[in-house]
Design a protein around this motif. Sequence first.
Motif, PDB file in Angstrom:
ATOM      1  N   CYS A 144       0.261  -1.299   0.322  1.00 25.92           N
ATOM      2  CA  CYS A 144      -0.242   0.150   0.203  1.00 25.92           C
ATOM      3  C   CYS A 144       0.962   0.780  -0.238  1.00 25.92           C
ATOM      4  O   CYS A 144       1.813   0.913   0.936  1.00 25.92           O
ATOM      5  CB  CYS A 144      -1.485  -0.008   1.116  1.00 25.92           C
ATOM      6  N   GLN A 145       0.862   2.139  -0.541  1.00 25.81           N
ATOM      7  CA  GLN A 145       1.114   3.544  -1.522  1.00 25.81           C
ATOM      8  C   GLN A 145       0.529   4.269  -0.767  1.00 25.81           C
ATOM      9  O   GLN A 145      -0.329   4.389  -1.602  1.00 25.81           O
ATOM     10  CB  GLN A 145       2.296   3.573  -2.284  1.00 25.81           C
ATOM     11  N   ASP A 146       0.968   5.086   0.066  1.00 27.82           N
ATOM     12  CA  ASP A 146       0.534   6.952   0.285  1.00 27.82           C
ATOM     13  C   ASP A 146       0.562   8.103  -1.200  1.00 27.82           C
ATOM     14  O   ASP A 146       2.147   7.889  -1.249  1.00 27.82           O
ATOM     15  CB  ASP A 146       0.394   8.002   1.296  1.00 27.82           C
ATOM     16  N   VAL A 147      -0.258   8.335  -1.748  1.00 22.33           N
ATOM     17  CA  VAL A 147       0.505   8.788  -2.898  1.00 22.33           C
ATOM     18  C   VAL A 147       1.033  10.285  -2.700  1.00 22.33           C
ATOM     19  O   VAL A 147       1.247  11.079  -2.060  1.00 22.33           O
ATOM     20  CB  VAL A 147      -1.346   9.056  -3.777  1.00 22.33           C
ATOM     21  N   ARG A 148       1.892   9.994  -3.834  1.00 23.66           N
ATOM     22  CA  ARG A 148       2.643  11.455  -3.855  1.00 23.66           C
ATOM     23  C   ARG A 148       1.839  13.088  -3.535  1.00 23.66           C
ATOM     24  O   ARG A 148       0.487  13.187  -3.727  1.00 23.66           O
ATOM     25  CB  ARG A 148       2.784  12.599  -5.736  1.00 23.66           C
ATOM     26  N   GLY A 149       2.175  13.466  -1.750  1.00 25.16           N
ATOM     27  CA  GLY A 149       1.495  14.587  -1.264  1.00 25.16           C
ATOM     28  C   GLY A 149       0.621  14.526  -0.551  1.00 25.16           C
ATOM     29  O   GLY A 149      -0.538  15.039  -0.102  1.00 25.16           O
ATOM     30  N   ARG A 150       0.136  13.101  -0.095  1.00 18.77           N
ATOM     31  CA  ARG A 150      -1.115  12.594   0.955  1.00 18.77           C
ATOM     32  C   ARG A 150      -0.523  11.957   1.479  1.00 18.77           C
ATOM     33  O   ARG A 150       0.720  10.964   1.646  1.00 18.77           O
ATOM     34  CB  ARG A 150      -2.023  12.216   0.194  1.00 18.77           C
ATOM     35  N   PHE A 151      -0.725  12.100   3.455  1.00 21.50           N
ATOM     36  CA  PHE A 151      -0.363  11.655   4.018  1.00 21.50           C
ATOM     37  C   PHE A 151       1.474  11.656   4.088  1.00 21.50           C
ATOM     38  O   PHE A 151       1.633  12.458   5.050  1.00 21.50           O
ATOM     39  CB  PHE A 151      -1.167  10.214   4.458  1.00 21.50           C
TER      40      PHE A 151
ATOM     41  N   SER B 208       3.814  10.341   2.021  1.00 20.61           N
ATOM     42  CA  SER B 208       4.562  11.096   1.119  1.00 20.61           C
ATOM     43  C   SER B 208       4.733  12.433   0.807  1.00 20.61           C
ATOM     44  O   SER B 208       4.017  12.979   1.180  1.00 20.61           O
ATOM     45  CB  SER B 208       3.588  10.034  -0.050  1.00 20.61           C
ATOM     46  N   GLU B 209       6.055  12.321   0.227  1.00 18.53           N
ATOM     47  CA  GLU B 209       6.386  13.675   0.197  1.00 18.53           C
ATOM     48  C   GLU B 209       6.056  14.023  -1.641  1.00 18.53           C
ATOM     49  O   GLU B 209       5.451  13.056  -1.691  1.00 18.53           O
ATOM     50  CB  GLU B 209       8.232  13.434  -0.071  1.00 18.53           C
ATOM     51  N   GLY B 210       6.092  15.638  -1.879  1.00 13.46           N
ATOM     52  CA  GLY B 210       5.519  15.685  -3.056  1.00 13.46           C
ATOM     53  C   GLY B 210       4.654  16.616  -2.756  1.00 13.46           C
ATOM     54  O   GLY B 210       3.515  16.746  -1.830  1.00 13.46           O
ATOM     55  N   VAL B 211       3.987  17.391  -3.959  1.00 16.72           N
ATOM     56  CA  VAL B 211       2.840  18.164  -3.727  1.00 16.72           C
ATOM     57  C   VAL B 211       1.429  17.654  -4.384  1.00 16.72           C
ATOM     58  O   VAL B 211       1.604  16.653  -5.459  1.00 16.72           O
ATOM     59  CB  VAL B 211       3.153  19.696  -4.378  1.00 16.72           C
ATOM     60  N   TYR B 212       1.143  17.412  -4.016  1.00 16.59           N
ATOM     61  CA  TYR B 212      -0.270  16.400  -4.374  1.00 16.59           C
ATOM     62  C   TYR B 212      -1.598  17.835  -5.258  1.00 16.59           C
ATOM     63  O   TYR B 212      -1.185  18.748  -4.768  1.00 16.59           O
ATOM     64  CB  TYR B 212      -1.287  16.356  -2.776  1.00 16.59           C
TER      65      TYR B 212
END
Length: 642
Positions: free
Chosen positions: A107-114, A116-120
């Motif tokens: 299971c992976q938190d997508v980019r920018g959510r919870f 995970s790094e990055g901008v959602y």
Amino acid sequence: MKPTVLLPCALSLLSLACQAQTSAPATPAPYDLKANYTKYEFRVPVRDGKKLFTVVYVPKEAEASGKRYPFLMTRTPYSCGPYGVDRYGSRFAPSEDFLKAGYIFVCQDVRGRFMSEGVYQEMAPIKTGKGPRDADASTDMHDTVQWLLDHVKGHNGKLGIWGISYPGYYTSTAIIDSHPAIKAASPQAPIADYFHRDDGYHGGAVMLAHNYGFLTGFKPQDNPTVEPKRWASFDYNSKDAYDYFLRLGNLDNIAKSIGKERNPYFDELIENDRYNDYWKARSVGPHLKNIKAAVLTVGGWFDAEDLSGALATYQFIEKQNPGISNALVMGPWVHGGWVRNVGKGLGAVDFGSKTSEHFQKQILLPFFEQHLRGGSDAKLPEASIFETGTNVWRQYSAWPPVEAKPRALYLLAGGKLGWTAPAAGKAEFDSYVSDPNKPVPFIGYTSLGMPQEYMVSDQRFAATRPDVLVYQTEVLEEDVTVAGPVSPRLFVSTSGTDADWVVKLIDVYPPDLGEEPMRNREQIADVPPPPGFQLGGYQQLVRGDPLRGRFRKSFEKPEAMVPGQVEEIRFDIPDVAHTFRRGHRIMVQIQSSWFPLIDRNPQSFVQIRSAKPEDFKVATQKVFHWKDQPSAVQLRVIEGGR
């Protein structure tokens, strides 16, 4: 006490709150996940340097004996929690059967959510012409798959991916130019095009109740963000969404009511009020190419959010990836009901069997077992379709089925509906007065949000209103099976400069059905019927959708309607697979509001989101049905029974 509404399950299958709301407790002892799996947490680097939080559950047997297992993955914006290697959860598995079969679950938190790094971004665009450090949802998946192959032990080199709703969308993006290790994918209720009959807009009208309910809880996050101790709720300070939204007025005022900080996702939704570059960039369908995996797309006939997304995803993959294994499953389910619910009924409608169990055991598990573990041929047809009305599973070589032939159901004088075009030589029409300050409700009872039952809701309350046109056939002497899209073709005029045209296809039950058929209905239905419901004369909504008049020629370039000018409008509403039984009638209802399921059209050609009170004008709507202007609903009918 002020009533509150939890963040809806609309796009959040992976939310514990949703599971608590919709899933009945299992009678057997729950599967002991901790005894059979070891949990790991990783921060997986992707090509632009960001790290994506990834949870991996490995069967202990793999670690003890060296046995190899396939990966089964899901990517989600709704959290892969609970976080911590000593805290276990099972939201990543489609069913307990998968846990028992043994997979390496990811299971992976997508980019920018919870975590995970990055901008959602909402449905972040898939990039074209990417450079080596250009990242999107497709490359994030590609890089993650390679990392898993390189760093996780005990795998057999094959990976499957699945997800429902937003995770279904991420399943679709995962197989674009897919990594060769991805052997099977099941996008379920996936978003395909947020503007075209998915969560955002239907026929150019905002899906108000749903988006408001969802986006009062789904908001931008700081990074990293752990799963909350309790899921967000929103206080409507009301018991009735109809009155609540009517009092707020236009969409700008509704946006302000979300909170002091508003919600940029809701603002983007209402600001992009036509099919512009914002929406085109977020349409995933045109990118579904170079797919190497076998695909099983899943949807529900009563999915109030992403019914069209499943159908569109299947069609795009079919057209753009010739030769791959591409199958469709459509069952009698609400959003995610094939996993959350038993699937034996909805409201007053009994489907006659545990349809979700059939799907999980006879379709989904065999699909993944075949393609990820080399199991026996699942022997799945191109299209596994549950036909409502008769309550049977049908197998077709294509969808829509080649057996279904176009037939027009014509609107006739005197509120009649028939298969023969009108022969009248003079202009005949029916008219009604539409008042946007007294819009037609979409359900006949008080509720907040968008109740799942609305997709089969009794339409008798609407049939008696003077601002709703009603047409129906004589009592059917034999079954009529409809399979495929429903396509209104209407000749209309309005006294205003804009108008919504809502068309509903309805199954009218015989009037002499008593109380006996309703016995235990509340026990068999995933969502019970409203209190006091009577089955005799039930007007079951089979399908309905609007077209906003300003978009009758183009969703990109809205155009005012000319007062009094008769125009032909054509549009499609989502597919059906339904048999109208002998002794029933087929009904069509036409109206110009459907509130607050969709936002109000002021019936004047102004910017709707900022419309002033004086812009909301009463209008007279006309629907013509004579020889030269034969209004009809085009259906695909399977002739001659079975």
